[in-house]
Design a protein around this motif. Sequence first.
Motif, PDB file in Angstrom:
ATOM      1  N   TYR A 189       0.866  -1.199   0.000  1.00 48.70           N
ATOM      2  CA  TYR A 189       0.000   0.000   0.000  1.00 48.70           C
ATOM      3  C   TYR A 189       0.892   1.235   0.000  1.00 48.70           C
ATOM      4  O   TYR A 189       1.784   1.367   0.849  1.00 48.70           O
ATOM      5  CB  TYR A 189      -0.888  -0.031   1.255  1.00 48.70           C
ATOM      6  N   THR A 238      -9.689   1.169  -2.236  1.00 48.54           N
ATOM      7  CA  THR A 238      -8.362   0.580  -2.420  1.00 48.54           C
ATOM      8  C   THR A 238      -8.004  -0.362  -1.279  1.00 48.54           C
ATOM      9  O   THR A 238      -7.571  -1.495  -1.509  1.00 48.54           O
ATOM     10  CB  THR A 238      -7.309   1.709  -2.520  1.00 48.54           C
ATOM     11  N   ALA A 239      -8.168   0.098  -0.045  1.00 50.26           N
ATOM     12  CA  ALA A 239      -7.760  -0.727   1.096  1.00 50.26           C
ATOM     13  C   ALA A 239      -8.611  -1.991   1.174  1.00 50.26           C
ATOM     14  O   ALA A 239      -8.105  -3.080   1.391  1.00 50.26           O
ATOM     15  CB  ALA A 239      -7.860   0.079   2.388  1.00 50.26           C
ATOM     16  N   LYS A 296      -9.489  14.431  -0.663  1.00 48.60           N
ATOM     17  CA  LYS A 296      -8.956  13.416   0.256  1.00 48.60           C
ATOM     18  C   LYS A 296      -8.029  14.144   1.222  1.00 48.60           C
ATOM     19  O   LYS A 296      -6.823  14.297   0.985  1.00 48.60           O
ATOM     20  CB  LYS A 296      -8.225  12.328  -0.557  1.00 48.60           C
TER      21      LYS A 296
HETATM   22  C1  COI Z   1      -7.916   3.706   0.933  1.00 44.87           C
HETATM   23  O1  COI Z   1      -8.704   2.794   0.677  1.00 44.87           O
HETATM   24  O2  COI Z   1      -6.861   3.866   0.293  1.00 44.87           O
HETATM   25  C2  COI Z   1      -8.169   4.668   1.998  1.00 44.87           C
HETATM   26  O3  COI Z   1      -7.586   5.681   1.955  1.00 44.87           O
HETATM   27  C3  COI Z   1      -9.164   4.315   3.027  1.00 44.87           C
HETATM   28  C4  COI Z   1      -8.683   4.508   4.435  1.00 44.87           C
HETATM   29  C5  COI Z   1      -7.531   3.619   4.800  1.00 44.87           C
HETATM   30  C6  COI Z   1      -8.466   5.942   4.776  1.00 44.87           C
END
Ligand code: COI
Length: 362
Positions: free
Chosen positions: A142, A308-309, A202
């Motif tokens: 990530y 995404t996460a 964001k």
């Molecule tokens: C993501 O899914 O990338 C996010 O930013 C969600 C959360 C971890 C803030």
Amino acid sequence: MTTPTIELKPSSSPLSDQERDAILAGPGFGRHFTDHMVTVKWTEGRGWHDGQLVPYGPLSLDPATNVLHYAQEIFEGLKAYRRPDGSVATFRPDANARRFQASARRLAMPELPVETFVEACDVLVQHDKAWVPAHGGEESLYLRPFMIATEVGLGVKPASEYLFVVIASPAGAYFPGGVKPVSIWASQDRVRAVPGGMGDAKTGGNYAASLLAQAEAAAQGCDQVCYLDAVEHKWVEELGGMNLYFVYGDRIVTPALTGSILEGITRDSLLEVARDLGYESVEERVSIDQWREDTANGTLTEVFACGTAAVITPVGTVKTDGAEWTQGNGEPGPATMRLRDALLDIQRGKAEDKHGWMHVLG
Ligand code: COI
Ligand code: PLP
């Protein structure tokens, strides 16, 4: 604008293969960070400069640094995946770069060129490639690019100095024990964003504002809070960190963008992936009453969240003031799982990338 070249100043003491492998065996989310980070500075009159890859480590900030007081901050989230041939690729980094520019405009910050954003991510992933988990599972690396106002002073104004940073964190499967539906608390009184506000940017403040509502969701026995619009308290917007999709048989619907919803890249990609699979995918307003009624009359067969996460997360039960219902039989639905597999297969390099979304780094 010229792209600053990123000077390489790698760590002389990266973690050993053994230490890194121990972390990759169970990385969780956002708990461990790779050996390096990339930083780029911006100064009024000079623009972007001094791009560097340096060892991961603390930032030193004066207590009067602007961001600590007035929250002029934006961030992004994207993932790098290991492909079957051992190479790595990021998913749509140019889309994150453009959203980062849109967030910067909203927060009166300088826009980072798309190519600098992508280069910074590339350089970090290439140097910390060993941190990208093995192909096969749902693990990924990530990436968290962010920008803060670094001017020192308590004046309330756009800062004259900023720092852009990219860090990276190995991420385990969101559902280590298999995909499980989440329960949702649809808040009737807490709102995430207002018309004309910052909901489509964001920025950290949106997440600080979501914590109390999330705690209230937990007190209701729910995993996630779902926000309704701030004016009529009726139109479904999104979750704290995920967009929503509603499955009506072979027609899938996501709430239309109104300026107060984050324009998720997973959301946008799924509009296309769904069409590729033969679904009709549309952006429309959906009300909380329609959600409840269409579940009761059986036309709304599945609901899922995406980001995404979390990739794609099925919604199981929904609770709001005076009502509670369950989607389908409370288990992940077939359309949800089909879309999830189709997207993950593209991201992991197992399916054809017909939209040109994967940015392969070698
Ligand atoms: C993501 O899914 O990338 C996010 O930013 C969600 C959360 C971890 C803030
Ligand atoms: N909505 C919010 C509020 C988010 O924080 C995120 C996560 O990034 C999303 C939606 C999903 O966006 P994306 O698919 O670009 O990760």
